[in-house]
Design a protein around this motif. Structure first.
Motif, mmCIF file in Angstrom:
data_model
loop_
_atom_site.group_PDB
_atom_site.id
_atom_site.type_symbol
_atom_site.label_atom_id
_atom_site.label_comp_id
_atom_site.label_asym_id
_atom_site.label_seq_id
_atom_site.Cartn_x
_atom_site.Cartn_y
_atom_site.Cartn_z
ATOM 1 N N ILE A 1 0.823 -1.215 0.000
ATOM 2 C CA ILE A 1 0.000 0.000 0.000
ATOM 3 C C ILE A 1 0.856 1.263 0.000
ATOM 4 O O ILE A 1 0.351 2.361 0.202
ATOM 5 C CB ILE A 1 -0.977 0.024 1.204
ATOM 6 N N GLY A 2 2.151 1.106 -0.221
ATOM 7 C CA GLY A 2 3.079 2.240 -0.197
ATOM 8 C C GLY A 2 2.908 3.154 -1.397
ATOM 9 O O GLY A 2 1.959 3.041 -2.181
ATOM 10 N N ASP A 3 3.872 4.054 -1.570
ATOM 11 C CA ASP A 3 3.792 5.055 -2.630
ATOM 12 C C ASP A 3 4.173 4.526 -4.016
ATOM 13 O O ASP A 3 3.853 5.151 -5.018
ATOM 14 C CB ASP A 3 4.698 6.242 -2.286
ATOM 15 N N GLY A 4 4.852 3.403 -4.078
ATOM 16 C CA GLY A 4 5.271 2.855 -5.372
ATOM 17 C C GLY A 4 4.122 2.207 -6.126
ATOM 18 O O GLY A 4 2.953 2.346 -5.774
ATOM 19 N N LYS A 5 4.486 1.463 -7.189
ATOM 20 C CA LYS A 5 3.474 0.779 -8.001
ATOM 21 C C LYS A 5 2.821 -0.334 -7.182
ATOM 22 O O LYS A 5 3.479 -1.202 -6.644
ATOM 23 C CB LYS A 5 4.135 0.180 -9.250
ATOM 24 N N ARG A 6 1.512 -0.288 -7.133
ATOM 25 C CA ARG A 6 0.745 -1.285 -6.381
ATOM 26 C C ARG A 6 0.132 -2.292 -7.351
ATOM 27 O O ARG A 6 -0.418 -1.908 -8.380
ATOM 28 C CB ARG A 6 -0.375 -0.618 -5.600
ATOM 29 N N ASP A 7 0.199 -3.559 -6.999
ATOM 30 C CA ASP A 7 -0.370 -4.602 -7.850
ATOM 31 C C ASP A 7 -1.862 -4.812 -7.608
ATOM 32 O O ASP A 7 -2.606 -5.106 -8.538
ATOM 33 C CB ASP A 7 0.350 -5.939 -7.619
ATOM 34 N N ASP A 8 -2.306 -4.693 -6.367
ATOM 35 C CA ASP A 8 -3.679 -5.053 -6.012
ATOM 36 C C ASP A 8 -4.559 -3.885 -5.595
ATOM 37 O O ASP A 8 -5.752 -3.874 -5.852
ATOM 38 C CB ASP A 8 -3.654 -6.066 -4.854
ATOM 39 N N ILE A 9 -3.982 -2.922 -4.944
ATOM 40 C CA ILE A 9 -4.748 -1.803 -4.375
ATOM 41 C C ILE A 9 -4.633 -0.583 -5.278
ATOM 42 O O ILE A 9 -3.534 -0.156 -5.614
ATOM 43 C CB ILE A 9 -4.238 -1.468 -2.952
ATOM 44 N N HIS A 10 -5.788 -0.024 -5.660
ATOM 45 C CA HIS A 10 -5.793 1.175 -6.487
ATOM 46 C C HIS A 10 -5.491 2.405 -5.632
ATOM 47 O O HIS A 10 -4.590 3.170 -5.924
ATOM 48 C CB HIS A 10 -7.144 1.336 -7.196
ATOM 49 N N HIS A 11 -6.286 2.588 -4.568
ATOM 50 C CA HIS A 11 -6.051 3.704 -3.656
ATOM 51 C C HIS A 11 -6.704 3.413 -2.309
ATOM 52 O O HIS A 11 -7.603 2.584 -2.212
ATOM 53 C CB HIS A 11 -6.569 5.034 -4.230
ATOM 54 N N ILE A 12 -6.240 4.117 -1.299
ATOM 55 C CA ILE A 12 -6.821 4.016 0.038
ATOM 56 C C ILE A 12 -8.023 4.957 0.074
ATOM 57 O O ILE A 12 -7.924 6.122 -0.317
ATOM 58 C CB ILE A 12 -5.805 4.419 1.133
ATOM 59 N N ILE A 13 -9.145 4.444 0.554
ATOM 60 C CA ILE A 13 -10.353 5.266 0.637
ATOM 61 C C ILE A 13 -10.378 6.024 1.967
ATOM 62 O O ILE A 13 -10.463 7.235 1.987
ATOM 63 C CB ILE A 13 -11.624 4.399 0.486
ATOM 64 N N SER A 14 -10.287 5.285 3.063
ATOM 65 C CA SER A 14 -10.331 5.950 4.361
ATOM 66 C C SER A 14 -9.924 4.997 5.473
ATOM 67 O O SER A 14 -9.879 3.782 5.294
ATOM 68 C CB SER A 14 -11.741 6.481 4.655
ATOM 69 N N LYS A 15 -9.699 5.587 6.630
ATOM 70 C CA LYS A 15 -9.503 4.823 7.854
ATOM 71 C C LYS A 15 -10.904 4.466 8.335
ATOM 72 O O LYS A 15 -11.820 5.280 8.215
ATOM 73 C CB LYS A 15 -8.774 5.693 8.881
ATOM 74 N N ILE A 16 -11.082 3.251 8.853
ATOM 75 C CA ILE A 16 -12.406 2.879 9.342
ATOM 76 C C ILE A 16 -12.338 2.326 10.754
ATOM 77 O O ILE A 16 -11.284 1.914 11.229
ATOM 78 C CB ILE A 16 -13.143 1.896 8.400
ATOM 79 N N ASN A 17 -13.480 2.298 11.386
ATOM 80 C CA ASN A 17 -13.656 1.845 12.758
ATOM 81 C C ASN A 17 -13.878 0.335 12.775
ATOM 82 O O ASN A 17 -14.502 -0.216 11.863
ATOM 83 C CB ASN A 17 -14.878 2.588 13.316
ATOM 84 N N PHE A 18 -13.417 -0.325 13.808
ATOM 85 C CA PHE A 18 -13.611 -1.770 14.005
ATOM 86 C C PHE A 18 -15.078 -2.165 13.866
ATOM 87 O O PHE A 18 -15.405 -3.213 13.311
ATOM 88 C CB PHE A 18 -13.079 -2.156 15.394
ATOM 89 N N ASN A 19 -15.980 -1.329 14.348
ATOM 90 C CA ASN A 19 -17.407 -1.646 14.337
ATOM 91 C C ASN A 19 -18.021 -1.656 12.940
ATOM 92 O O ASN A 19 -19.128 -2.142 12.760
ATOM 93 C CB ASN A 19 -18.166 -0.689 15.257
ATOM 94 N N LYS A 20 -17.304 -1.157 11.959
ATOM 95 C CA LYS A 20 -17.791 -1.155 10.566
ATOM 96 C C LYS A 20 -17.595 -2.539 9.914
ATOM 97 O O LYS A 20 -18.197 -2.846 8.893
ATOM 98 C CB LYS A 20 -17.044 -0.078 9.779
ATOM 99 N N LEU A 21 -16.764 -3.387 10.521
ATOM 100 C CA LEU A 21 -16.506 -4.724 9.972
ATOM 101 C C LEU A 21 -17.703 -5.644 10.182
ATOM 102 O O LEU A 21 -18.451 -5.500 11.150
ATOM 103 C CB LEU A 21 -15.286 -5.349 10.657
ATOM 104 N N SER A 22 -17.838 -6.629 9.293
ATOM 105 C CA SER A 22 -18.842 -7.669 9.488
ATOM 106 C C SER A 22 -18.389 -8.561 10.638
ATOM 107 O O SER A 22 -17.239 -8.481 11.079
ATOM 108 C CB SER A 22 -18.980 -8.503 8.210
ATOM 109 N N GLU A 23 -19.259 -9.428 11.117
ATOM 110 C CA GLU A 23 -18.881 -10.344 12.201
ATOM 111 C C GLU A 23 -17.719 -11.235 11.760
ATOM 112 O O GLU A 23 -16.803 -11.503 12.531
ATOM 113 C CB GLU A 23 -20.080 -11.181 12.649
#
Length: 176
Positions: free
Chosen positions: A55-77
């Motif tokens: 997820i660094g600044d270089g060329k990423r193979d899988d991740i296009h971009h970071i959307i946001s930081k999220i809270n633990f409670n936003k995760l599914s069970e």
């Protein structure tokens, strides 16, 4: 600490969050510094829980971009359980790091010591921990458990504290 370079996929949501109109694929990531992020996934990427992604600044193979930081409670069970499994693994692998933090924790104010923020450690165990730490710094989780006589395994207490921090329960941060 600098910017994270890598993260572990905790969840893959091929149609995005259920409560969102945006239906693009999203990965929920746990970074090396114990932050939960949502990230847009590249179309050609093969993403699955447990995969380590760049997820660094270089060329990423899988991740296009970071959307946001999220809270633990936003995760599914399922996501919460996968995150707990990953935390347990990291806590075991990075024993020196977490024991070092416990060896360095100090007071927050005259009435509250930061050790008291760790679940199952009240004033009595905080004092015992401080007394033992003064004699000699702790060398391992087993050393803490045996010398202090905690009611639960310190590994589980650390995991619960990290979950509290990821849930943004209070403003103090010990491990994230």
């Amino acid at each position: 600490m600098g910017k994270d370079e890598y993260a572990i996929v905790i969840e893959y949501l091929p149609y995005g969050f259920i409560d969102s109109n945006d239906r693009r694929p999203i990965a929920i990531l746990l970074t090396d510094s114990l932050t939960i992020l949502s990230a847009a996934v590249k179309k050609e990427a093969k993403i699955e829980p447990g995969k380590r992604v760049y997820i660094g600044d270089g060329k990423r193979d899988d991740i296009h971009h970071i959307i946001s930081k999220i809270n633990f409670n936003k995760l599914s069970e399922n996501g919460k359980q996968l995150l707990r499994n990953e935390l347990e693994k990291r806590i075991n692998e990075k024993q020196d790091y977490f024991v070092g933090i416990i060896n360095r924790l100090g007071p927050i104010n005259v009435r509250l010591h930061s050790i008291e923020l760790i679940p199952n450690i009240g004033k009595k165990f905080t004092q015992k921990l401080l007394d033992e730490r003064k004699k000699q710094p702790f060398s391992s989780y087993d050393d803490i458990n045996s010398r202090v006589g905690l009611p639960t395994d310190i590994r589980k207490d650390i995991e619960e504290r990290i979950i509290q921090e990821l849930s943004e329960v209070d403003k103090y941060r010990l491990f994230t």
